[in-house]
Design a protein around this motif. Structure first.
Motif, mmCIF file in Angstrom:
data_model
loop_
_atom_site.group_PDB
_atom_site.id
_atom_site.type_symbol
_atom_site.label_atom_id
_atom_site.label_comp_id
_atom_site.label_asym_id
_atom_site.label_seq_id
_atom_site.Cartn_x
_atom_site.Cartn_y
_atom_site.Cartn_z
ATOM 1 N N LEU A 99 0.893 -1.270 -0.083
ATOM 2 C CA LEU A 99 0.039 -0.038 -0.003
ATOM 3 C C LEU A 99 0.689 1.279 0.000
ATOM 4 C CD1 LEU A 99 -2.704 -1.115 2.461
ATOM 5 C CD2 LEU A 99 -3.101 -1.000 0.148
ATOM 6 N N TYR A 100 1.797 1.322 0.600
ATOM 7 C CA TYR A 100 2.812 2.354 0.608
ATOM 8 C C TYR A 100 3.523 2.695 -0.724
ATOM 9 C CZ TYR A 100 3.215 3.214 5.679
ATOM 10 O OH TYR A 100 3.026 3.564 7.094
ATOM 11 N N GLY A 101 3.714 1.578 -1.426
ATOM 12 C CA GLY A 101 4.291 1.459 -2.738
ATOM 13 C C GLY A 101 3.250 2.097 -3.853
ATOM 14 N N ALA A 102 2.019 1.828 -3.583
ATOM 15 C CA ALA A 102 1.040 2.366 -4.507
ATOM 16 C C ALA A 102 0.485 3.636 -4.240
ATOM 17 C CB ALA A 102 -0.555 1.501 -4.159
ATOM 18 N N ILE A 103 0.630 4.100 -2.962
ATOM 19 C CA ILE A 103 0.480 5.399 -2.700
ATOM 20 C C ILE A 103 1.677 6.397 -3.233
ATOM 21 C CG2 ILE A 103 0.057 7.364 -0.908
ATOM 22 C CD1 ILE A 103 -1.649 5.188 0.694
#
Length: 93
Positions: free
Chosen positions: A2-6
């Motif tokens: 999720l950090y990567g997507a954001i």
């Protein structure tokens, strides 16, 4: 993930690498935590605090299930915004 997507979405929206890094690091690290000290409800809605709760397996303020559900919703929204931004970019093949 999720950090990567954001982070990817922030990078696509802000085309300058230094500005994207500054925005992606300054908002979730100090800013959200400072706001959380003044407003206890921040941990229920801010993406960085929710992802911290997911990593910790839940907190006393936010359950793991709520944090995971909202975190996945933020990640899906980020991926959708990133995909639309990438497809609309005027890159010549």
């Amino acid at each position: 993930v999720l950090y990567g997507a954001i982070g990817t979405t922030v990078g696509l929206l802000i085309r300058s690498t230094p500005l994207a890094l500054a925005a992606a690091l300054v908002w979730p690290l100090p800013v959200e935590h400072i706001i959380n000290l003044a407003w206890n409800g921040a941990s229920h809605w801010f993406p960085g605090l929710l992802l911290d709760a997911v990593a910790a397996g839940g907190t006393t303020l936010v359950s793991y299930e709520r944090a995971l559900l909202l975190g996945v919703a933020y990640g899906a929204a980020a991926l959708l915004i990133g995909a639309v931004t990438f497809l609309r970019r005027d890159v010549v093949e």
